[in-house]
Design a protein around this motif. Structure first.
Motif, PDB file in Angstrom:
ATOM      1  N   THR A   5      -8.447   3.831  -2.135  1.00 37.67           N
ATOM      2  CA  THR A   5      -7.527   4.844  -1.481  1.00 37.67           C
ATOM      3  C   THR A   5      -6.962   5.962  -2.228  1.00 37.67           C
ATOM      4  O   THR A   5      -7.128   7.033  -1.921  1.00 37.67           O
ATOM      5  CB  THR A   5      -6.496   3.978  -0.757  1.00 37.67           C
ATOM      6  OG1 THR A   5      -6.995   2.938   0.330  1.00 37.67           O
ATOM      7  CG2 THR A   5      -5.921   4.881   0.357  1.00 37.67           C
ATOM      8  N   THR A  16     -10.508   2.657   5.727  1.00 42.09           N
ATOM      9  CA  THR A  16     -10.908   1.873   4.485  1.00 42.09           C
ATOM     10  C   THR A  16     -10.952   0.447   4.547  1.00 42.09           C
ATOM     11  O   THR A  16     -12.042  -0.314   4.272  1.00 42.09           O
ATOM     12  CB  THR A  16     -10.311   2.222   3.146  1.00 42.09           C
ATOM     13  OG1 THR A  16     -10.157   3.747   3.346  1.00 42.09           O
ATOM     14  CG2 THR A  16     -10.717   1.836   1.917  1.00 42.09           C
ATOM     15  N   ASN A  36       0.657  10.837   1.807  1.00 44.27           N
ATOM     16  CA  ASN A  36       0.219   9.445   1.555  1.00 44.27           C
ATOM     17  C   ASN A  36       1.171   8.176   2.024  1.00 44.27           C
ATOM     18  O   ASN A  36       0.329   7.262   2.322  1.00 44.27           O
ATOM     19  CB  ASN A  36       0.408   9.347   0.116  1.00 44.27           C
ATOM     20  CG  ASN A  36      -0.768  10.240  -0.680  1.00 44.27           C
ATOM     21  OD1 ASN A  36      -2.203   9.712  -0.610  1.00 44.27           O
ATOM     22  ND2 ASN A  36      -0.589  11.376  -1.262  1.00 44.27           N
ATOM     23  N   GLU A  42      -0.576   8.293   5.413  1.00 41.99           N
ATOM     24  CA  GLU A  42      -1.911   7.695   5.555  1.00 41.99           C
ATOM     25  C   GLU A  42      -1.834   6.196   5.281  1.00 41.99           C
ATOM     26  O   GLU A  42      -2.467   5.402   6.019  1.00 41.99           O
ATOM     27  CB  GLU A  42      -2.635   8.453   4.758  1.00 41.99           C
ATOM     28  CG  GLU A  42      -4.195   7.978   4.518  1.00 41.99           C
ATOM     29  CD  GLU A  42      -4.835   8.127   5.959  1.00 41.99           C
ATOM     30  OE1 GLU A  42      -5.720   7.528   6.331  1.00 41.99           O
ATOM     31  OE2 GLU A  42      -4.308   9.221   6.531  1.00 41.99           O
ATOM     32  N   SER A  43      -0.936   5.744   4.457  1.00 44.81           N
ATOM     33  CA  SER A  43      -0.627   4.432   4.055  1.00 44.81           C
ATOM     34  C   SER A  43      -0.289   3.677   5.246  1.00 44.81           C
ATOM     35  O   SER A  43      -0.682   2.346   5.529  1.00 44.81           O
ATOM     36  CB  SER A  43      -0.013   3.856   2.751  1.00 44.81           C
ATOM     37  OG  SER A  43      -0.475   4.760   1.582  1.00 44.81           O
ATOM     38  N   VAL A  72       0.901  -1.343  -0.077  1.00 48.49           N
ATOM     39  CA  VAL A  72       0.084   0.263  -0.081  1.00 48.49           C
ATOM     40  C   VAL A  72       0.762   1.278   0.020  1.00 48.49           C
ATOM     41  O   VAL A  72       0.508   2.163  -0.697  1.00 48.49           O
ATOM     42  CB  VAL A  72      -0.966   0.012   1.100  1.00 48.49           C
ATOM     43  CG1 VAL A  72      -1.840   1.296   1.232  1.00 48.49           C
ATOM     44  CG2 VAL A  72      -1.783  -1.055   1.205  1.00 48.49           C
ATOM     45  N   VAL A  78       0.059   3.457  -3.311  1.00 47.08           N
ATOM     46  CA  VAL A  78      -0.778   4.635  -3.221  1.00 47.08           C
ATOM     47  C   VAL A  78       0.103   5.930  -3.547  1.00 47.08           C
ATOM     48  O   VAL A  78      -0.631   6.973  -4.167  1.00 47.08           O
ATOM     49  CB  VAL A  78      -1.350   4.811  -1.475  1.00 47.08           C
ATOM     50  CG1 VAL A  78      -2.277   6.000  -1.439  1.00 47.08           C
ATOM     51  CG2 VAL A  78      -2.372   3.547  -1.395  1.00 47.08           C
ATOM     52  N   ALA A  96      -7.670   9.985  -2.094  1.00 52.40           N
ATOM     53  CA  ALA A  96      -6.467  10.880  -1.712  1.00 52.40           C
ATOM     54  C   ALA A  96      -6.123  11.986  -3.051  1.00 52.40           C
ATOM     55  O   ALA A  96      -5.484  12.962  -2.769  1.00 52.40           O
ATOM     56  CB  ALA A  96      -5.019   9.882  -1.770  1.00 52.40           C
ATOM     57  N   THR A 147      -1.072   8.099  -6.624  1.00 49.40           N
ATOM     58  CA  THR A 147      -1.704   9.306  -6.320  1.00 49.40           C
ATOM     59  C   THR A 147      -1.176  10.396  -7.321  1.00 49.40           C
ATOM     60  O   THR A 147      -1.755  11.444  -7.582  1.00 49.40           O
ATOM     61  CB  THR A 147      -1.667   9.705  -5.093  1.00 49.40           C
ATOM     62  OG1 THR A 147      -2.519   8.605  -4.303  1.00 49.40           O
ATOM     63  CG2 THR A 147      -2.218  11.018  -4.577  1.00 49.40           C
TER      64      THR A 147
END
Length: 338
Positions: free
Chosen positions: A209, A276, A266, A269-270, A118, A122, A213, A126
């Protein structure tokens, strides 16, 4: 003949020390025997300011410093949240999570591998999606405000509602399988649903996700694009650079600091986010979508009366240490490139 007024000197009348000359008519503001500096510091407007700030300071001390310190001490203890006393175990919680426990260590390693995927996918996706969208939106001449609102809608929509909507879309009879069938791509349909197949569950959650984002990242890029000096772009065009070359060789290097911020946000957050995964799959099927944040949540709240709060706290501090290391690496890379 008028005589000029004699300057007043501090230190006259037997006072000890150097004398300093004051201009005529100026008042002596030096603190005398009856004047106390603390009155100026804690009186009047200053005291009112301290009283206004005090609730926020107290709230931060209780909810911030106390909570952080309490959690750090708990990471060295065994406790289920109901026993009157802790059992001090030292570094055993960290050892159990990392290698020693045959129950928890394999789950942490599996969740760590999923989290790593992830963390790689991600931020990369993003940036790949939000940067081109920001360029296109910046070049839009009409309805720019409307388009900006439409692209930002996923971020302001309630997360739980969005996650349930995605669950409905990704079901075996959901919109994704229906659309694939209408396009003649029935071989790509997932009979057990996109979240029920172990091979597609984690990639699907990564896409969801990224979808959530992109809005903030796109607005960050859009802000950077609007701050670029237009003369630089005009000079590149005069030198023969086309649209692609201008964006790749001029715009992209100028927005490198924003890219670093997008990647760092990110990554954080990951590494620590799990909402989620909790709502859409709860780590399933099996443990194919279990991540470290979800594992910490499970250890803290889903183990009934087992003394695993210390393990959850230890895992949380490991995540904090990893996030701090990533932030330092990102800051070092940003400084070296700028």
């Amino acid at each position: 003949m008028t005589t000029a007024p004699r300057p007043t000197t501090v230190g006259e009348a037997g006072s000890v020390g150097k004398s300093r000359t004051l201009p005529a008519g100026a008042a002596d503001t030096a603190p005398g025997p009856g004047k106390r500096p603390w009155r100026r510091k804690f009186g009047g407007e200053a005291l009112s300011g301290y009283l206004f700030v005090a609730p926020a300071v107290v709230l931060f001390a209780v909810m911030g410093l106390y909570t952080v310190g309490y959690g750090f001490l708990l990471s060295f203890a065994s406790w289920n949240g109901f026993m009157p006393h802790w059992t001090w175990v030292g570094l055993d919680n960290y050892a159990d999570l990392l290698w020693r426990s045959p129950v928890y260590a394999p789950r942490v390693r599996s969740a760590g591998l999923n989290t790593l995927w992830v963390m790689i996918a991600v931020p990369a996706l993003t940036v790949m999606v939000s940067f081109p969208l920001a360029i296109l939106l910046n070049q839009a001449r009409r309805m720019q405000a409307v388009l900006r609102s439409v692209f930002f809608l996923p971020y302001v929509t309630s997360g739980i509602a969005v996650f349930f909507a995605w669950q409905y879309i990704l079901q075996p009879d959901g919109a994704v399988n229906l659309l694939l069938g209408q396009l003649g791509l029935g071989s790509l349909q997932q009979p057990q649903g996109w979240l029920g197949n172990p091979d597609t569950a984690l990639p699907t959650l990564i896409v969801v996700t990224v979808w959530g984002a992109v809005p903030v990242s796109m607005l960050l890029y859009l802000t950077g694009l609007q701050s670029i000096d237009r003369s630089l772009l005009e000079a590149a065009q005069l030198d023969g650079a086309g649209w692609w070359r201008t964006n790749a060789s001029v715009v992209w290097p100028l927005l490198r600091p924003i890219t670093a911020i997008v990647v760092l946000l990110n990554l954080r957050e990951s590494l620590q986010g799990f909402q989620t995964f909790l709502v859409m799959t709860n780590g399933g099927p099996g443990d194919h979508t279990n991540v470290l944040g979800l594992e910490a949540y499970s250890l803290a709240f889903l183990k009934q009366l087992r003394p695993t709060l210390g393990l959850a706290s230890a895992l949380g501090w490991l995540l904090f240490a990893a996030a701090l290391v990533l932030a330092l690496i990102n800051l070092r890379a940003l400084r070296s490139k700028t």
